[in-house]
Write a protein that holds these residues in place. Sequence first.
Motif, PDB file in Angstrom:
ATOM      1  N   ASP A  45      66.876  -6.896  81.134  1.00  0.00           N
ATOM      2  CA  ASP A  45      65.807  -7.555  81.607  1.00  0.00           C
ATOM      3  C   ASP A  45      64.454  -7.054  81.552  1.00  0.00           C
ATOM      4  O   ASP A  45      64.231  -5.926  81.631  1.00  0.00           O
ATOM      5  N   GLY A  46      63.627  -7.879  81.306  1.00  0.00           N
ATOM      6  CA  GLY A  46      62.155  -7.448  81.011  1.00  0.00           C
ATOM      7  C   GLY A  46      61.854  -7.107  79.599  1.00  0.00           C
ATOM      8  O   GLY A  46      60.688  -6.829  79.401  1.00  0.00           O
ATOM      9  N   PRO A  79      57.489  -4.837  76.902  1.00  0.00           N
ATOM     10  CA  PRO A  79      57.943  -5.605  78.325  1.00  0.00           C
ATOM     11  C   PRO A  79      57.543  -7.020  78.021  1.00  0.00           C
ATOM     12  O   PRO A  79      56.696  -7.397  77.244  1.00  0.00           O
ATOM     13  N   ARG A  80      58.354  -7.902  78.706  1.00  0.00           N
ATOM     14  CA  ARG A  80      57.914  -9.385  78.803  1.00  0.00           C
ATOM     15  C   ARG A  80      56.523  -9.500  79.713  1.00  0.00           C
ATOM     16  O   ARG A  80      56.284  -8.374  80.390  1.00  0.00           O
ATOM     17  N   THR A 135      55.747  -7.709  83.419  1.00  0.00           N
ATOM     18  CA  THR A 135      57.039  -7.026  83.829  1.00  0.00           C
ATOM     19  C   THR A 135      56.556  -5.472  83.476  1.00  0.00           C
ATOM     20  O   THR A 135      55.921  -5.171  82.424  1.00  0.00           O
TER      21      THR A 135
END
Length: 123
Positions: free
Chosen positions: A67-68, A85-86, A89
Amino acid sequence: MRFARIMTLGAALRGFALLTAVALVAGPAVGVTEAADKPASEATTMLVGEMCGGCVKRIEATLTPMDGIAKVSCDIPGKSVTVWPRSSTKLSPKALWEAMGSIGKTPKRLSGPSGTFTEKPKS
């Protein structure tokens, strides 16, 4: 002699035109990701002891689905892994450290927006 010069110039121009066309077609499409617009200051870089092609596959397979994470890039000669990171995030240094450790690639150093670590971070 004159004919040979014309042919050489013609071949050079064709080669230049081909390279230009390839650059224009391939340039914008290569490596376009959400992370491409992110500044390097948002990235987290980890240095590892050794790295090969098999290591890169394991690292990417482990980190990419987390995630992220928007992008994972491995540098074999530099023995480093960079993770972006996204949007909106913040990556956990501890989670990254543990993920690398789970595949036998415990970082020697992890540097990112949260600081620089030479031991497993607490958070």
